[in-house]
Design an enzyme around this catalytic site. Structure first.
Site, PDB file in Angstrom:
ATOM      1  N   SER A   1       0.835  -1.203   0.000  1.00  0.00           N
ATOM      2  CA  SER A   1       0.000   0.000   0.000  1.00  0.00           C
ATOM      3  C   SER A   1       0.868   1.249   0.000  1.00  0.00           C
ATOM      4  O   SER A   1       1.644   1.480   0.925  1.00  0.00           O
ATOM      5  CB  SER A   1      -0.900   0.018   1.234  1.00  0.00           C
ATOM      6  OG  SER A   1      -1.558   1.264   1.324  1.00  0.00           O
TER       7      SER A   1
ATOM      8  N   HIS B   1      -1.111  -1.169  -4.258  1.00  0.00           N
ATOM      9  CA  HIS B   1      -2.434  -0.818  -3.728  1.00  0.00           C
ATOM     10  C   HIS B   1      -2.489   0.687  -3.499  1.00  0.00           C
ATOM     11  O   HIS B   1      -1.642   1.250  -2.798  1.00  0.00           O
ATOM     12  CB  HIS B   1      -2.678  -1.570  -2.420  1.00  0.00           C
ATOM     13  CG  HIS B   1      -4.075  -1.448  -1.911  1.00  0.00           C
ATOM     14  ND1 HIS B   1      -5.120  -2.188  -2.413  1.00  0.00           N
ATOM     15  CD2 HIS B   1      -4.603  -0.653  -0.939  1.00  0.00           C
ATOM     16  CE1 HIS B   1      -6.236  -1.875  -1.774  1.00  0.00           C
ATOM     17  NE2 HIS B   1      -5.952  -0.943  -0.872  1.00  0.00           N
TER      18      HIS B   1
ATOM     19  N   ASP C   1      -4.796   3.717  -2.114  1.00  0.00           N
ATOM     20  CA  ASP C   1      -5.959   4.090  -1.311  1.00  0.00           C
ATOM     21  C   ASP C   1      -6.419   5.497  -1.688  1.00  0.00           C
ATOM     22  O   ASP C   1      -5.680   6.466  -1.515  1.00  0.00           O
ATOM     23  CB  ASP C   1      -5.619   4.047   0.180  1.00  0.00           C
ATOM     24  CG  ASP C   1      -5.481   2.627   0.692  1.00  0.00           C
ATOM     25  OD1 ASP C   1      -6.427   1.840   0.502  1.00  0.00           O
ATOM     26  OD2 ASP C   1      -4.431   2.297   1.264  1.00  0.00           O
TER      27      ASP C   1
ATOM     28  N   MET D   1      -9.028   8.348  -0.811  1.00  0.00           N
ATOM     29  CA  MET D   1      -9.922   8.777   0.271  1.00  0.00           C
ATOM     30  C   MET D   1     -10.338  10.219   0.029  1.00  0.00           C
ATOM     31  O   MET D   1      -9.539  11.044  -0.413  1.00  0.00           O
ATOM     32  CB  MET D   1      -9.225   8.661   1.623  1.00  0.00           C
ATOM     33  CG  MET D   1      -8.635   7.288   1.910  1.00  0.00           C
ATOM     34  SD  MET D   1      -7.898   7.230   3.565  1.00  0.00           S
ATOM     35  CE  MET D   1      -6.922   5.721   3.449  1.00  0.00           C
TER      36      MET D   1
ATOM     37  N   HIS E   1      -8.334   1.330  -4.454  1.00  0.00           N
ATOM     38  CA  HIS E   1      -9.410   1.115  -3.480  1.00  0.00           C
ATOM     39  C   HIS E   1     -10.057   2.463  -3.183  1.00  0.00           C
ATOM     40  O   HIS E   1      -9.443   3.336  -2.562  1.00  0.00           O
ATOM     41  CB  HIS E   1      -8.820   0.501  -2.202  1.00  0.00           C
ATOM     42  CG  HIS E   1      -9.819   0.311  -1.104  1.00  0.00           C
ATOM     43  ND1 HIS E   1      -9.434   0.077   0.200  1.00  0.00           N
ATOM     44  CD2 HIS E   1     -11.178   0.320  -1.106  1.00  0.00           C
ATOM     45  CE1 HIS E   1     -10.518  -0.044   0.956  1.00  0.00           C
ATOM     46  NE2 HIS E   1     -11.582   0.112   0.178  1.00  0.00           N
TER      47      HIS E   1
ATOM     48  N   MET F   1     -12.300   4.693  -1.244  1.00  0.00           N
ATOM     49  CA  MET F   1     -13.009   4.934   0.010  1.00  0.00           C
ATOM     50  C   MET F   1     -13.615   6.325  -0.096  1.00  0.00           C
ATOM     51  O   MET F   1     -13.194   7.268   0.573  1.00  0.00           O
ATOM     52  CB  MET F   1     -12.059   4.805   1.195  1.00  0.00           C
ATOM     53  CG  MET F   1     -11.646   3.373   1.456  1.00  0.00           C
ATOM     54  SD  MET F   1     -10.329   3.227   2.686  1.00  0.00           S
ATOM     55  CE  MET F   1      -8.896   3.242   1.613  1.00  0.00           C
TER      56      MET F   1
ATOM     57  N   MET G   1     -12.096  -5.571   4.670  1.00  0.00           N
ATOM     58  CA  MET G   1     -11.291  -4.682   5.508  1.00  0.00           C
ATOM     59  C   MET G   1     -11.097  -5.311   6.885  1.00  0.00           C
ATOM     60  O   MET G   1     -12.069  -5.710   7.529  1.00  0.00           O
ATOM     61  CB  MET G   1     -11.976  -3.321   5.647  1.00  0.00           C
ATOM     62  CG  MET G   1     -12.097  -2.523   4.361  1.00  0.00           C
ATOM     63  SD  MET G   1     -10.487  -2.068   3.667  1.00  0.00           S
ATOM     64  CE  MET G   1      -9.820  -1.026   4.979  1.00  0.00           C
TER      65      MET G   1
ATOM     66  N   ASP H   1      -7.162  -6.186   3.738  1.00  0.00           N
ATOM     67  CA  ASP H   1      -6.482  -4.900   3.881  1.00  0.00           C
ATOM     68  C   ASP H   1      -6.655  -4.411   5.309  1.00  0.00           C
ATOM     69  O   ASP H   1      -7.777  -4.192   5.760  1.00  0.00           O
ATOM     70  CB  ASP H   1      -7.069  -3.899   2.890  1.00  0.00           C
ATOM     71  CG  ASP H   1      -6.371  -2.543   2.916  1.00  0.00           C
ATOM     72  OD1 ASP H   1      -5.388  -2.386   3.656  1.00  0.00           O
ATOM     73  OD2 ASP H   1      -6.818  -1.645   2.169  1.00  0.00           O
TER      74      ASP H   1
END
Length: 223
Positions: free
Chosen positions: A11, A34, A36, A38, A67, A69, A138, A176
């Site tokens: 990540s 990965h 993230d 957000m 991913h 979010m 998660m 994750d």
């Protein structure tokens, strides 16, 4: 376990954002990077968006596992494929039309996945599993890296694998949150096969060697 076997996805949330190309190169043994995303609305943190994903995709040969979010992933998810993501995961809790969104992601050439927060059960989504390529469970509350692994999520991994086996589906199960040499084996034993690890990899003296270590531990546990 899926037919692909164990995969490790470092990540970049745990990497040095000022040196993302170098940090990607430091984990060249990884199967995925990965990413993230957000938005400071769905989760209380703000990270990066399509321009950074596009730059990162141009800077590495390792496929990007994004991913999301974020709120309104139905609107934004396809744009991440256009930016260069090879896999796009959206939080099921934020999605209004998961089948349509998954189909749009796949139509653009990427793998589509849903993510479940720790308290979100898999069972209500049994009927849409055939529309997906992966399920992300998660094992921390989404929003921040470096949290402690939640053991309460392990039974959900096992139930998810049982559901996939029941329907004869070859989906990946990704984990994750708090993944490390201390936690990866129990997740692999429960049926997970894709592992996101941030701090465990990027805080290691040799990130690439840690990628190999984690893969080896998971392969041993899953066999």
């Amino acid at each position: 376990m899926s037919s692909t076997g164990i995969q490790i996805a470092p990540s970049i949330l745990a990497a040095d954002f000022a040196r993302l190309a170098d940090e990607a190169a430091a984990v060249s043994n990884a199967d995925w990077l990965h990413v993230d995303v957000m938005d400071n609305h769905f989760v209380p943190n703000l990270t990066l968006g399509p321009p950074v994903v596009k730059s990162l995709a141009n800077a590495t040969d390792t496929p990007l596992d994004c991913h999301l979010m974020i709120e309104d992933p139905d609107r934004w998810a396809p744009g991440y494929v256009e930016a260069g993501a090879s896999s796009v995961t959206f939080q099921i809790e934020a999605c209004k039309a998961p089948i349509r969104t998954a189909r749009e992601i796949r139509a653009k050439g990427a793998r589509a996945a849903i993510a479940l927060k720790p308290a979100t059960p898999i069972e209500p989504y049994e009927d849409l599993l055939s529309e997906l390529d992966m399920i992300l469970i998660m094992t921390i509350e989404p929003g921040f890296g470096g949290q402690k692994f939640l053991d309460v999520c392990v039974p959900k991994i096992r139930r998810t694998r049982e559901l996939l086996d029941k329907h004869g589906l070859d989906l990946w199960i990704e984990i994750d949150g708090g993944v490390s040499a201390d936690t990866i084996e129990r997740c692999a034993d429960a049926g997970a096969d894709v592992f996101v690890a941030g701090t465990a990899i990027y805080a290691a003296d040799d990130p690439n060697a840690m990628v190999d270590t984690l893969r080896s531990l998971a392969e041993h546990a899953s066999s």
